[in-house]
Design a protein around this motif. Structure first.
Motif, PDB file in Angstrom:
ATOM      1  N   GLY A   1       0.822  -1.214   0.000  1.00  0.00           N
ATOM      2  CA  GLY A   1       0.000   0.000   0.000  1.00  0.00           C
ATOM      3  C   GLY A   1       0.851   1.256   0.000  1.00  0.00           C
ATOM      4  O   GLY A   1       0.520   2.249  -0.662  1.00  0.00           O
ATOM      5  N   ALA A   2       1.961   1.219   0.736  1.00  0.00           N
ATOM      6  CA  ALA A   2       2.862   2.377   0.765  1.00  0.00           C
ATOM      7  C   ALA A   2       3.549   2.562  -0.591  1.00  0.00           C
ATOM      8  O   ALA A   2       3.742   3.689  -1.053  1.00  0.00           O
ATOM      9  N   PHE A   3       3.919   1.448  -1.227  1.00  0.00           N
ATOM     10  CA  PHE A   3       4.506   1.538  -2.571  1.00  0.00           C
ATOM     11  C   PHE A   3       3.503   2.161  -3.548  1.00  0.00           C
ATOM     12  O   PHE A   3       3.859   2.986  -4.389  1.00  0.00           O
ATOM     13  N   ILE A   4       2.248   1.714  -3.443  1.00  0.00           N
ATOM     14  CA  ILE A   4       1.222   2.246  -4.336  1.00  0.00           C
ATOM     15  C   ILE A   4       1.010   3.737  -4.080  1.00  0.00           C
ATOM     16  O   ILE A   4       0.877   4.535  -5.020  1.00  0.00           O
ATOM     17  N   ALA A   5       0.982   4.119  -2.802  1.00  0.00           N
ATOM     18  CA  ALA A   5       0.818   5.544  -2.469  1.00  0.00           C
ATOM     19  C   ALA A   5       1.955   6.362  -3.069  1.00  0.00           C
ATOM     20  O   ALA A   5       1.730   7.431  -3.663  1.00  0.00           O
ATOM     21  N   TRP A   6       3.188   5.859  -2.917  1.00  0.00           N
ATOM     22  CA  TRP A   6       4.330   6.576  -3.508  1.00  0.00           C
ATOM     23  C   TRP A   6       4.212   6.638  -5.030  1.00  0.00           C
ATOM     24  O   TRP A   6       4.463   7.669  -5.642  1.00  0.00           O
ATOM     25  N   GLY A   7       3.780   5.521  -5.642  1.00  0.00           N
ATOM     26  CA  GLY A   7       3.641   5.504  -7.094  1.00  0.00           C
ATOM     27  C   GLY A   7       2.593   6.492  -7.581  1.00  0.00           C
ATOM     28  O   GLY A   7       2.797   7.197  -8.582  1.00  0.00           O
ATOM     29  N   LEU A   8       1.457   6.568  -6.863  1.00  0.00           N
ATOM     30  CA  LEU A   8       0.400   7.503  -7.265  1.00  0.00           C
ATOM     31  C   LEU A   8       0.840   8.953  -7.092  1.00  0.00           C
ATOM     32  O   LEU A   8       0.582   9.806  -7.948  1.00  0.00           O
ATOM     33  N   ILE A   9       1.498   9.238  -5.960  1.00  0.00           N
ATOM     34  CA  ILE A   9       1.976  10.602  -5.738  1.00  0.00           C
ATOM     35  C   ILE A   9       2.997  10.983  -6.799  1.00  0.00           C
ATOM     36  O   ILE A   9       2.983  12.096  -7.343  1.00  0.00           O
ATOM     37  N   THR A  10       3.882  10.042  -7.116  1.00  0.00           N
ATOM     38  CA  THR A  10       4.878  10.298  -8.154  1.00  0.00           C
ATOM     39  C   THR A  10       4.201  10.538  -9.502  1.00  0.00           C
ATOM     40  O   THR A  10       4.530  11.490 -10.231  1.00  0.00           O
ATOM     41  N   ALA A  11       3.235   9.654  -9.841  1.00  0.00           N
ATOM     42  CA  ALA A  11       2.558   9.781 -11.136  1.00  0.00           C
ATOM     43  C   ALA A  11       1.821  11.111 -11.262  1.00  0.00           C
ATOM     44  O   ALA A  11       1.740  11.688 -12.353  1.00  0.00           O
ATOM     45  N   LEU A  12       1.312  11.624 -10.164  1.00  0.00           N
ATOM     46  CA  LEU A  12       0.525  12.853 -10.227  1.00  0.00           C
ATOM     47  C   LEU A  12       1.386  14.109 -10.179  1.00  0.00           C
ATOM     48  O   LEU A  12       1.152  15.063 -10.928  1.00  0.00           O
ATOM     49  N   PHE A  13       2.401  14.136  -9.317  1.00  0.00           N
ATOM     50  CA  PHE A  13       2.991  15.412  -8.947  1.00  0.00           C
ATOM     51  C   PHE A  13       4.380  15.705  -9.497  1.00  0.00           C
ATOM     52  O   PHE A  13       4.812  16.851  -9.407  1.00  0.00           O
ATOM     53  N   ILE A  14       5.107  14.732 -10.013  1.00  0.00           N
ATOM     54  CA  ILE A  14       6.424  15.083 -10.520  1.00  0.00           C
ATOM     55  C   ILE A  14       6.282  15.919 -11.801  1.00  0.00           C
ATOM     56  O   ILE A  14       5.205  16.013 -12.393  1.00  0.00           O
TER      57      ILE A  14
ATOM     58  N   SER B   1      -2.530  -7.545 -11.781  1.00  0.00           N
ATOM     59  CA  SER B   1      -3.782  -7.290 -12.493  1.00  0.00           C
ATOM     60  C   SER B   1      -3.574  -6.156 -13.495  1.00  0.00           C
ATOM     61  O   SER B   1      -2.750  -5.262 -13.287  1.00  0.00           O
ATOM     62  N   ILE B   2      -4.344  -6.175 -14.557  1.00  0.00           N
ATOM     63  CA  ILE B   2      -4.257  -5.080 -15.524  1.00  0.00           C
ATOM     64  C   ILE B   2      -4.630  -3.763 -14.863  1.00  0.00           C
ATOM     65  O   ILE B   2      -4.102  -2.702 -15.220  1.00  0.00           O
ATOM     66  N   ILE B   3      -5.488  -3.825 -13.856  1.00  0.00           N
ATOM     67  CA  ILE B   3      -5.857  -2.594 -13.131  1.00  0.00           C
ATOM     68  C   ILE B   3      -4.649  -2.045 -12.374  1.00  0.00           C
ATOM     69  O   ILE B   3      -4.369  -0.846 -12.407  1.00  0.00           O
ATOM     70  N   ALA B   4      -3.924  -2.933 -11.677  1.00  0.00           N
ATOM     71  CA  ALA B   4      -2.736  -2.494 -10.939  1.00  0.00           C
ATOM     72  C   ALA B   4      -1.656  -2.010 -11.894  1.00  0.00           C
ATOM     73  O   ALA B   4      -0.925  -1.056 -11.590  1.00  0.00           O
ATOM     74  N   VAL B   5      -1.540  -2.645 -13.056  1.00  0.00           N
ATOM     75  CA  VAL B   5      -0.545  -2.226 -14.049  1.00  0.00           C
ATOM     76  C   VAL B   5      -0.859  -0.822 -14.548  1.00  0.00           C
ATOM     77  O   VAL B   5       0.018   0.057 -14.591  1.00  0.00           O
ATOM     78  N   TRP B   6      -2.095  -0.580 -14.928  1.00  0.00           N
ATOM     79  CA  TRP B   6      -2.464   0.746 -15.416  1.00  0.00           C
ATOM     80  C   TRP B   6      -2.351   1.812 -14.335  1.00  0.00           C
ATOM     81  O   TRP B   6      -2.051   2.971 -14.616  1.00  0.00           O
ATOM     82  N   ALA B   7      -2.600   1.426 -13.078  1.00  0.00           N
ATOM     83  CA  ALA B   7      -2.501   2.405 -11.990  1.00  0.00           C
ATOM     84  C   ALA B   7      -1.062   2.873 -11.784  1.00  0.00           C
ATOM     85  O   ALA B   7      -0.827   3.985 -11.306  1.00  0.00           O
ATOM     86  N   ALA B   8      -0.095   2.023 -12.145  1.00  0.00           N
ATOM     87  CA  ALA B   8       1.310   2.354 -11.903  1.00  0.00           C
ATOM     88  C   ALA B   8       2.025   2.876 -13.141  1.00  0.00           C
ATOM     89  O   ALA B   8       3.214   3.187 -13.064  1.00  0.00           O
ATOM     90  N   VAL B   9       1.327   2.976 -14.272  1.00  0.00           N
ATOM     91  CA  VAL B   9       2.002   3.372 -15.505  1.00  0.00           C
ATOM     92  C   VAL B   9       2.031   4.892 -15.642  1.00  0.00           C
ATOM     93  O   VAL B   9       1.029   5.569 -15.408  1.00  0.00           O
ATOM     94  N   PRO B  10       3.190   5.476 -15.983  1.00  0.00           N
ATOM     95  CA  PRO B  10       3.221   6.928 -16.263  1.00  0.00           C
ATOM     96  C   PRO B  10       2.592   7.214 -17.622  1.00  0.00           C
ATOM     97  O   PRO B  10       2.499   6.322 -18.482  1.00  0.00           O
ATOM     98  N   GLY B  11       2.154   8.440 -17.814  1.00  0.00           N
ATOM     99  CA  GLY B  11       1.469   8.781 -19.051  1.00  0.00           C
ATOM    100  C   GLY B  11       2.296   8.503 -20.290  1.00  0.00           C
ATOM    101  O   GLY B  11       1.776   8.021 -21.310  1.00  0.00           O
ATOM    102  N   SER B  12       3.595   8.739 -20.228  1.00  0.00           N
ATOM    103  CA  SER B  12       4.446   8.527 -21.397  1.00  0.00           C
ATOM    104  C   SER B  12       4.601   7.066 -21.765  1.00  0.00           C
ATOM    105  O   SER B  12       5.027   6.745 -22.880  1.00  0.00           O
ATOM    106  N   SER B  13       4.272   6.158 -20.837  1.00  0.00           N
ATOM    107  CA  SER B  13       4.445   4.725 -21.095  1.00  0.00           C
ATOM    108  C   SER B  13       3.126   3.987 -21.276  1.00  0.00           C
ATOM    109  O   SER B  13       3.122   2.769 -21.433  1.00  0.00           O
ATOM    110  N   PHE B  14       2.017   4.714 -21.223  1.00  0.00           N
ATOM    111  CA  PHE B  14       0.724   4.030 -21.253  1.00  0.00           C
ATOM    112  C   PHE B  14       0.562   3.193 -22.523  1.00  0.00           C
ATOM    113  O   PHE B  14       0.144   2.027 -22.469  1.00  0.00           O
TER     114      PHE B  14
END
Length: 669
Positions: free
Chosen positions: A39-52, A340-353
């Motif tokens: 869960g902490a990894f996912i939180a970091w991934g989401l924050i990174t995906a949104l704010f960098i 899961s494909i859902i978890a994969v898409w949640a962690a993908v940056p826009g440039s790699s989608f």
């Protein structure tokens, strides 16, 4: 990362050994440190995906003609994403400190039997490695955390029960602090630099594979290893730490997709849905949902085990997915768990989608095409999916929670056999011992003497029992420790109807042996575990808390416990009620309070007017202080007594402490 799930029970006849078993066990150990913190990894991934600066918010802002480097967006989003590289944002500190410390804490606590002291020392030791390294210390945390917990456990054992009363907190706090400080220095001087060097070398190897277009060849090893349940060792021990380091430097990593790509498994199952036969064809659609959406990859393993040549299909599918990501330069920001494909898409940056999505599609297409061809030319019989599922569980050493989707719920085998039962409670020395005794008697009377029934503290449980019985308030905790066991919840330890259900279950799954059961109930307790001075008839308490104080004070007066143990009895009661049913309550301290016990002892208080114990009447209150296991035989005798109405009546009418001891026949003081 792909996820495997289990439900109650070990596979009948399962036996694994050798190097593969050791690698599986090592992988499980690593995953037990990482997975609770996903869960902490996912939180970091989401924050990174949104704010960098290259994240979703900045990308969308640019698409609408807004310069993200100006105004509010830079002031808030840029601050969080650390756009100026000052390290003042949230992304860097999370990956540098939070995630490794969580892993180190979890590893230390695991090595100290779920004791918080082990976790604290593990986190301190990990901090030293973090400070001494130039890369995120995930591998360092996996070393220093368990090392801290294990060494603290060994040190505590040296002076266990040797500390003078009143000095326990002083010794415990300073020993943890001093030893944690020593390990932190060790981590700073040795572990941090060593892991940094290893990470650089491993990163260079990955770069070499990528630059020479050799990375797809890793699927030759990864895909078969998944089917042999070596995925945890590969993922948690290698790919996740290296991938996280790479994602920190580059914003994403292809390593997160080497094992977690759901495409190869999807393609295999599609081939069975189109060209399979019988049960395999009928079960494939449901398996697709579990694998592709749920992320539990083990659902397709039996299909490969049933027709081993299909491993070629998943290998080629995996290679195709890796090659696609290499070609597009795509990857994920954080681990995808479950796979899961859902978890994969949640962690993908826009440039790699696009690249990541195509890698899943292409890998599924290749795997499906190859598997379909192999199935079409296959002239062998349909194959036994149930047997393949049983074989998979044998390799895994546990039953699979998703296997019933393949065989209609039966796995094509006899119902799970139950050979080992554990009755677990918070401290493992009171309610669990008495509950185990009652259940053991019933099981022996039914002729199942080959079934063992023991009791333990939940923190000491290992995932090697067939059935776990707990109070209903503790079941969730027990399931975390023993995910592959059957779990039965009770709310009345002395006369729960669930005990009869367990006996019926044994009747259906095992043959009566008539052998003698555990000998604990026939044992004789020597020493002053229960003496006449610790028996009080006509107790003065009127409330539950007063009764706990009264029973606890008898233990203090007997010199069996320190006064602080009474407070631990109240703490235990606030966690889970110790009312056993049949008018009996057995208050006792928490597992952490065992250092306050000088010797094993029991107190006995009878009340003329039953005490209200959380809405239930308690006529008899037995205080327990168990330093070891020598009190268990007496608890077994007490349990036997309180299931016998005649014996309870004798206790109710006893006129002296000696009469109470005579009712509890077999106890010597």
């Amino acid at each position: 990362m792909a996820t495997t799930a289990t439900t109650p029970g070990a596979a009948p006849g399962a036996s694994t050994g050798g190097a593969r078993l050791r690698v599986q066990q090592f992988g499980t150990f690593l995953s037990n440190m990482v997975l609770p913190n996903i869960g902490a990894f996912i939180a970091w991934g989401l924050i990174t995906a949104l704010f960098i600066q290259t994240g979703w918010i900045a990308t969308i802002g640019k698409a609408f003609g807004y310069d993200p480097a100006d105004g509010y967006m830079y002031g808030f989003v840029g601050k969080l994403g650390d756009w100026d590289g000052s390290g003042d944002g949230i992304v860097g500190p999370m990956i540098t400190y939070l995630l490794p410390l969580l892993i180190g804490y979890t590893g230390g606590r695991m090595m100290y039997n779920d004791n918080i002291r082990g976790g604290v020392v593990g986190a301190i030791a990990t901090m030293g490695a973090i400070a001494g390294a130039s890369v995120p210390m995930f591998l360092g945390a996996m070393i220093m955390g368990p090392l801290g917990g294990w060494t603290m456990k060994k040190l505590d054992a040296v002076w266990s029960h040797k500390i003078r009363p009143g000095f326990e907190m002083l010794v415990n706090n300073f020993s943890a602090g001093i030893w944690g400080g020593i390990l932190a220095v060790f981590g700073f001087v040795l572990a941090g630099p060593f892991v940094s060097g290893f990470s650089r070398i491993a990163g260079d190897v990955v770069d070499t594979l990528v630059n020479n277009n050799l990375l797809p060849l890793t699927s030759i090893f990864i895909e078969p290893a998944k089917i042999l349940f070596l995925n945890n060792a590969i993922n948690q021990g290698i790919l996740t730490p290296l991938g996280t380091t790479e994602a920190t430097e580059k914003g994403q990593s292809i390593l997160f997709l080497l094992e977690a790509n759901p495409g190869p498994g999807l393609g295999l199952l599609l081939a069975f849905m189109l060209f399979g036969k019988g049960v395999a064809k009928a079960s494939a659609p449901g398996a697709i949902l579990i694998q592709f959406i749920g992320g539990i990859h083990e659902i397709y393993f039996p299909y490969v085990l049933m027709k081993p040549k299909l491993v070629i299909a998943v290998i080629l599918g995996g290679m195709t997915g890796v090659a696609t990501n290499v070609a597009f330069g795509s990857g994920l920001r954080s681990p995808a768990s479950p796979g899961s494909i859902i978890a994969v898409w949640a962690a993908v940056p826009g440039s790699s989608f696009v690249g990541v999505t195509l890698s899943v599609i292409f890998s599924a297409a290749v795997s499906c095409a190859v598997a379909s061809f192999l199935l079409k030319i296959d002239k062998t019989p349909e194959g036994d999916l149930a047997s393949a599922t049983a074989g998979m569980e044998a390799m895994k050493g546990k039953r699979s929670s998703v296997a019933s989707a393949l065989t209609g719920g039966s796995n094509g085998a006899a119902p799970q056999q139950i050979r080992s039962i554990v009755f677990a409670c918070d401290a493992g020395m009171g309610s669990s011992a008495m509950g185990a005794s009652v259940l053991r008697k019933k099981i022996q009377a039914a002729g199942h003497g080959d079934v063992t029934v023991v009791n333990k503290a939940i923190s000491n449980l290992g995932d090697d029992y067939d059935l776990v019985v707990t109070h209903q308030d503790l079941t969730a905790r027990a399931q975390q420790r023993t995910p592959s066991a059957l779990h039965v919840s009770v709310d009345n330890f002395m006369a729960s109807p669930r005990y009869d259900e367990i006996v019926e279950m044994l009747d259906q799954t095992s043959a009566p042996s008539g052998a003698a059961g555990a000998a604990a109930d026939d044992a004789v307790v020597s020493g002053d575990v229960l003496s006449t001075r610790s028996i009080r008839l006509g107790g003065a308490s009127r409330t539950r808390d007063q009764a706990i104080d009264e029973a606890g004070q008898l233990l203090v007066e007997a010199g069996a416990v320190d006064a602080s143990y009474v407070a631990a009895m109240h703490e235990r009661e606030r966690s889970v009620s110790t009312h056993m049913g049949n008018g009996l309550a057995i208050p006792h301290g928490t597992n952490e309070a065992k250092p306050s016990i000088r010797r094993t002892a029991i107190s006995f208080v009878r009340y003329d007017e039953p005490v209200d114990w959380n809405g239930k009447p308690a006529e008899f209150v037995i205080g327990i202080a168990g330093a070891g296991s020598d009190h268990l035989a007496l608890l077994a005798k007490i349990a036997e007594t309180f299931t016998d109405p005649a014996s309870v009546e004798r206790l109710r009418t006893a006129q002296s402490a000696d009469e109470v001891l005579r009712v509890l026949d077999g106890v010597r003081v």
